[in-house]
Design a protein around this motif. Sequence first.
Motif, PDB file in Angstrom:
ATOM      1  N   VAL A 136       0.849  -1.185   0.000  1.00 19.60           N
ATOM      2  CA  VAL A 136       0.000   0.000   0.000  1.00 19.60           C
ATOM      3  C   VAL A 136       0.885   1.234   0.000  1.00 19.60           C
ATOM      4  O   VAL A 136       2.080   1.163   0.270  1.00 19.60           O
ATOM      5  N   GLY A 137       0.266   2.363  -0.287  1.00 16.40           N
ATOM      6  CA  GLY A 137       0.997   3.616  -0.240  1.00 16.40           C
ATOM      7  C   GLY A 137       0.050   4.792  -0.245  1.00 16.40           C
ATOM      8  O   GLY A 137      -1.173   4.632  -0.296  1.00 16.40           O
ATOM      9  N   VAL A 138       0.633   5.965  -0.184  1.00 15.88           N
ATOM     10  CA  VAL A 138      -0.137   7.197  -0.211  1.00 15.88           C
ATOM     11  C   VAL A 138       0.487   8.104  -1.264  1.00 15.88           C
ATOM     12  O   VAL A 138       1.697   8.321  -1.260  1.00 15.88           O
ATOM     13  N   THR A 139      -0.341   8.583  -2.166  1.00 16.99           N
ATOM     14  CA  THR A 139       0.087   9.573  -3.146  1.00 16.99           C
ATOM     15  C   THR A 139      -0.964  10.677  -3.150  1.00 16.99           C
ATOM     16  O   THR A 139      -2.151  10.392  -3.281  1.00 16.99           O
ATOM     17  N   GLY A 140      -0.525  11.892  -2.922  1.00 15.96           N
ATOM     18  CA  GLY A 140      -1.491  12.985  -2.766  1.00 15.96           C
ATOM     19  C   GLY A 140      -2.394  12.690  -1.583  1.00 15.96           C
ATOM     20  O   GLY A 140      -1.928  12.373  -0.490  1.00 15.96           O
ATOM     21  N   ASP A 141      -3.687  12.757  -1.811  1.00 13.76           N
ATOM     22  CA  ASP A 141      -4.670  12.459  -0.764  1.00 13.76           C
ATOM     23  C   ASP A 141      -5.205  11.033  -0.860  1.00 13.76           C
ATOM     24  O   ASP A 141      -6.119  10.673  -0.119  1.00 13.76           O
ATOM     25  N   ASP A 142      -4.665  10.249  -1.764  1.00 12.77           N
ATOM     26  CA  ASP A 142      -5.213   8.928  -2.046  1.00 12.77           C
ATOM     27  C   ASP A 142      -4.390   7.790  -1.478  1.00 12.77           C
ATOM     28  O   ASP A 142      -3.158   7.823  -1.475  1.00 12.77           O
ATOM     29  N   LEU A 143      -5.111   6.771  -1.061  1.00 16.45           N
ATOM     30  CA  LEU A 143      -4.512   5.489  -0.735  1.00 16.45           C
ATOM     31  C   LEU A 143      -4.330   4.738  -2.041  1.00 16.45           C
ATOM     32  O   LEU A 143      -5.199   4.773  -2.909  1.00 16.45           O
ATOM     33  N   MET A 144      -3.190   4.075  -2.222  1.00 15.18           N
ATOM     34  CA  MET A 144      -3.029   3.170  -3.356  1.00 15.18           C
ATOM     35  C   MET A 144      -2.747   1.788  -2.793  1.00 15.18           C
ATOM     36  O   MET A 144      -2.047   1.635  -1.798  1.00 15.18           O
ATOM     37  N   VAL A 145      -3.358   0.791  -3.437  1.00 16.64           N
ATOM     38  CA  VAL A 145      -3.287  -0.578  -2.928  1.00 16.64           C
ATOM     39  C   VAL A 145      -2.958  -1.515  -4.074  1.00 16.64           C
ATOM     40  O   VAL A 145      -3.560  -1.452  -5.145  1.00 16.64           O
ATOM     41  N   ARG A 146      -2.025  -2.405  -3.831  1.00 20.54           N
ATOM     42  CA  ARG A 146      -1.674  -3.415  -4.823  1.00 20.54           C
ATOM     43  C   ARG A 146      -2.531  -4.642  -4.551  1.00 20.54           C
ATOM     44  O   ARG A 146      -2.348  -5.347  -3.556  1.00 20.54           O
ATOM     45  N   VAL A 147      -3.493  -4.879  -5.452  1.00 25.06           N
ATOM     46  CA  VAL A 147      -4.418  -6.000  -5.261  1.00 25.06           C
ATOM     47  C   VAL A 147      -4.156  -7.146  -6.231  1.00 25.06           C
ATOM     48  O   VAL A 147      -4.668  -8.237  -6.050  1.00 25.06           O
ATOM     49  N   GLY A 148      -3.402  -6.889  -7.281  1.00 25.68           N
ATOM     50  CA  GLY A 148      -3.138  -7.900  -8.294  1.00 25.68           C
ATOM     51  C   GLY A 148      -4.183  -7.883  -9.388  1.00 25.68           C
ATOM     52  O   GLY A 148      -5.331  -7.471  -9.168  1.00 25.68           O
ATOM     53  N   PRO A 149      -3.805  -8.312 -10.572  1.00 22.69           N
ATOM     54  CA  PRO A 149      -4.719  -8.262 -11.722  1.00 22.69           C
ATOM     55  C   PRO A 149      -6.010  -9.046 -11.517  1.00 22.69           C
ATOM     56  O   PRO A 149      -7.072  -8.602 -11.947  1.00 22.69           O
TER      57      PRO A 149
END
Length: 107
Positions: free
Chosen positions: A40-53
Amino acid sequence: MVYDEGLAERIREQLGADPDIAEKRMFGGIAFLYRGNMAVGVTGDDLMVRVGPDATDVALARPGARLFDMTGRPMRGWVAGSAVAEDDVLGEWIDEGRAFAAGLPPK
């Protein structure tokens, strides 16, 4: 790019003292890696999540979720979202990202 430090701190609190987690500045934000793989990570105000294809479509059905797109090229397998005001919802996303990263070979 500035990222939401409050969201990053909430992620840190949820991850606890897990020795397999490392933080790394990337994508103009901050990423949390599990055994060297981004979860997971944070860019700007958003959470980003690696869920896989394979889990992308299910993840996109959740409130506030969209494909992660930083460069004009959406990345299948990664979702971003801003609907994480509730700690239990944030925890579900973190668990999903960590579970996917746990299934990858350590780096």
